[in-house]
Scaffold this motif. Structure first.
Motif, short mmCIF file in Angstrom:
data_model
loop_
_atom_site.label_atom_id
_atom_site.label_comp_id
_atom_site.label_asym_id
_atom_site.label_seq_id
_atom_site.Cartn_x
_atom_site.Cartn_y
_atom_site.Cartn_z
N ILE A 1 -7.65 9.67 -16.19
CA ILE A 1 -7.20 10.07 -16.39
C ILE A 1 -5.77 10.23 -15.19
N GLY A 2 -6.25 10.92 -14.67
CA GLY A 2 -6.73 11.62 -12.65
C GLY A 2 -5.89 9.72 -11.85
N ASN A 3 -7.32 8.38 -12.04
CA ASN A 3 -6.87 8.02 -11.73
C ASN A 3 -5.58 6.69 -12.08
N GLU A 4 -5.39 6.91 -13.15
CA GLU A 4 -3.67 6.13 -13.81
C GLU A 4 -2.72 6.90 -12.76
N ARG A 5 -2.40 8.34 -12.97
CA ARG A 5 -1.58 9.01 -12.47
C ARG A 5 -1.65 8.59 -11.17
N LYS A 6 -2.37 8.55 -10.32
CA LYS A 6 -2.48 7.98 -9.28
C LYS A 6 -2.43 7.08 -8.73
N ALA A 7 -2.93 5.88 -9.64
CA ALA A 7 -1.68 4.79 -10.01
C ALA A 7 -0.31 4.70 -9.45
N ASN A 8 0.06 5.21 -10.40
CA ASN A 8 1.17 5.92 -10.45
C ASN A 8 2.54 6.15 -9.54
N TYR A 9 1.40 7.47 -9.02
CA TYR A 9 1.87 7.87 -7.77
C TYR A 9 2.44 6.90 -6.79
N ASP A 10 1.14 6.19 -6.40
CA ASP A 10 1.60 5.59 -5.20
C ASP A 10 2.29 4.15 -5.44
N LYS A 11 2.40 3.73 -7.05
CA LYS A 11 3.43 2.41 -6.65
C LYS A 11 5.03 2.80 -6.49
N ASN A 12 5.19 4.19 -7.13
CA ASN A 12 6.59 5.30 -7.19
C ASN A 12 6.66 5.47 -5.79
N GLN A 13 5.25 5.66 -4.76
CA GLN A 13 5.32 5.45 -3.45
C GLN A 13 6.09 4.98 -2.59
N LYS A 14 5.32 3.33 -3.28
CA LYS A 14 5.95 2.10 -2.61
C LYS A 14 7.32 2.11 -2.49
N LYS A 15 7.62 2.18 -3.85
CA LYS A 15 9.52 1.78 -4.14
C LYS A 15 10.35 2.62 -3.12
N LEU A 16 9.89 4.43 -3.09
CA LEU A 16 10.52 5.16 -3.15
C LEU A 16 10.78 4.06 -1.08
N GLU A 17 9.04 4.05 -0.21
CA GLU A 17 9.89 3.67 0.59
C GLU A 17 10.96 2.61 0.92
N ARG A 18 10.40 1.36 0.06
CA ARG A 18 11.21 1.08 -0.02
C ARG A 18 12.87 1.09 0.13
N LEU A 19 12.80 2.28 -0.68
CA LEU A 19 14.17 2.70 -1.31
C LEU A 19 15.06 2.97 0.31
N LYS A 20 14.06 3.71 0.95
CA LYS A 20 14.43 4.55 2.04
C LYS A 20 14.65 2.86 3.03
N GLU A 21 13.49 1.87 3.08
CA GLU A 21 13.94 1.59 4.08
C GLU A 21 15.24 0.24 4.11
N ALA A 22 15.58 0.14 2.41
CA ALA A 22 16.87 -0.13 2.34
C ALA A 22 18.43 1.10 2.76
N LYS A 23 17.47 1.57 2.57
CA LYS A 23 19.11 2.75 2.76
C LYS A 23 19.69 2.85 5.10
N THR A 24 18.10 2.74 5.94
CA THR A 24 18.55 2.85 6.51
C THR A 24 18.80 1.02 6.76
N LYS A 25 17.94 0.09 6.50
CA LYS A 25 19.18 -1.00 6.58
C LYS A 25 21.05 -0.52 6.15
N LEU A 26 20.93 -0.76 5.65
CA LEU A 26 22.04 -0.14 5.08
C LEU A 26 23.06 0.63 5.90
#
Length: 144
Positions: free
Chosen positions: A27-52
């Motif tokens: 369960i912890g590994n699954e949640r960690k995978a979700n955390y990592d996936k969400n972190q990548k989305k967050l980083e892409r959003l922040k990059e988009a904000k910088t560009k915008l």
């Protein structure tokens, strides 16, 4: 005989604890995978904000330049109806550019909201990951 029964119960309890530990580790590994996936989305959003942000600044500078055209040009040689039409068109362009800039600002606000939402999700996911791994660790600790 009682000693054998106690040992058998201890081994059964240890096996059960190992199973629970494995379950919580998964369960912890699954949640960690979700955390990592969400972190990548967050980083892409922040990059988009910088560009915008960069685009908004450039756009704003362009808007300022367009709005200054009528005042920059001399009225000495450029007057009459041609000048009036030019001023009208420049004003219309400025208004259109301002509307576009407002759309950029609205997109920026949406990005900010989405980033805030993802950051809250990250906090929740991080807590869930820690909780699952703590459960696994506690079950393993009960074995020894």
């Amino acid at each position: 005989m009682a000693k054998d029964d106690a040992e058998k119960k201890r081994q059964e309890k240890n096996a059960q604890s190992r199973q629970e530990s494995t379950k919580w580790q998964r369960i912890g590994n699954e949640r960690k995978a979700n955390y990592d996936k969400n972190q990548k989305k967050l980083e892409r959003l922040k990059e988009a904000k910088t560009k915008l942000n960069k685009s908004v600044k450039s756009f704003s500078q362009f808007e300022d330049q367009v709005m200054q055209y009528p005042t920059k040009l001399s009225t000495g040689q450029f007057k009459g109806t041609l000048r009036d039409k030019f001023d009208e068109k420049a004003k219309k362009m400025g208004t259109t550019l301002h509307s576009e800039e407002n759309a950029y600002q609205q997109n920026m606000a949406k990005l900010d909201a989405e980033i805030a939402k993802k950051e809250l999700e990250q906090g929740d996911l991080f807590s869930a990951v820690e909780s699952a791994f703590d459960m696994a660790k506690n079950f393993l600790a009960s074995i020894f």
